[in-house]
Enzyme design. Structure first.
Site, short mmCIF file in Angstrom:
data_model
loop_
_atom_site.label_atom_id
_atom_site.label_comp_id
_atom_site.label_asym_id
_atom_site.label_seq_id
_atom_site.Cartn_x
_atom_site.Cartn_y
_atom_site.Cartn_z
N HIS A 37 0.83 -1.20 0.00
CA HIS A 37 0.00 0.00 0.00
C HIS A 37 0.87 1.26 0.00
CE1 HIS A 37 -3.96 1.85 0.63
NE2 HIS A 37 -3.32 2.75 1.36
N MET A 48 0.35 11.52 -0.90
CA MET A 48 -0.25 12.74 -0.34
C MET A 48 0.36 13.97 -0.98
SD MET A 48 -0.28 11.70 3.69
CE MET A 48 -0.69 10.03 4.22
N MET A 106 -11.76 4.70 5.50
CA MET A 106 -10.74 5.27 6.37
C MET A 106 -11.26 5.31 7.80
SD MET A 106 -8.12 5.92 4.44
CE MET A 106 -7.14 6.83 5.65
#
Length: 218
Positions: free
Chosen positions: A37, A41, A141
């Protein structure tokens, strides 16, 4: 429903040792991870900047596992292809981004990649219902995205349950992934709620024995 199945584990590189990133990818691959993963950002969509496609391209050769490029960026429509070309197999796009989600999903699929629709804690789960038949994964999330090592937000668990119920009712095939504050205790909670994939960063990489941590999460 969720208790008997074997969970898939996706270690988040956000918590890896960046000075040895290739070695870390090899280590979690050998430890039995199912995915790698990559938290991308941009400092705009979330208050932090991590890495771009060049890093994914550099580490791609260290593992045969599918790479998840989780795009916590304001313009996934503009940059997703760079991450796909760098080696991302599953492209994560946020429902909160102001883009044409249908066109974006179509484009990603045309490129032979899978789509993961991501939803933040404050967002109503119903906003992603229109896309459930068209994506391979939904990522819930359980922290507000931007930084690793945050505490699990238990109030988000009903979203996982609602998605699992809807999947069963509509006979859909998307997998439910959970990211944020995952450890041996919270893993049990989300597993029971119907999750299929656990994304774990600090809990995996802060442990000395990656294999036993990954197996313990299952």
């Amino acid at each position: 429903m969720g208790i008997m199945k074997k969970m898939k584990i996706s270690p988040s590189l956000l918590s890896a040792d960046f000075s040895r990133l290739g070695e870390e990818v090899v280590a979690v691959t050998e430890a039995g991870a199912d995915f790698i993963h990559c938290d991308v950002m941009d400092g705009d969509f979330v208050p932090n900047i991590t890495f771009g496609p060049m890093v994914i391209k550099a580490i791609r050769r260290f593992s045969p596992l599918p790479f998840e490029a989780h795009l916590m960026i304001s313009r996934p429509d503009k940059y997703w292809k760079e991450f796909a070309d760098a080696g991302g197999d599953i492209i994560g796009i946020h429902i909160e981004c102001r883009v044409d989600q249908n066109s974006l999903i179509t484009e990603i699929h045309k490129a032979g990649k899978k789509v993961c629709m991501v939803i933040n804690p404050p967002t109503d789960v119903k906003t992603i219902y229109p896309y459930l038949a068209d994506v391979e994964q939904v990522l819930v999330m359980t922290v507000n995205p931007g930084f690793g090592g945050q505490s699990f937000m238990g109030e988000v668990v009903p979203k996982i349950e609602q998605l699992a119920e809807r999947r069963e009712k509509e006979k859909l095939s998307f997998e439910i992934s959970v990211d944020g504050g995952i450890n041996s205790e919270t893993a049990k909670i989300v597993k029971k709620a119907g999750a299929d994939i656990l994304i774990a960063g600090s809990f995996v990489f802060n442990g000395r024995d990656y294999k036993s941590v990954i197996e313990g999460l299952r």
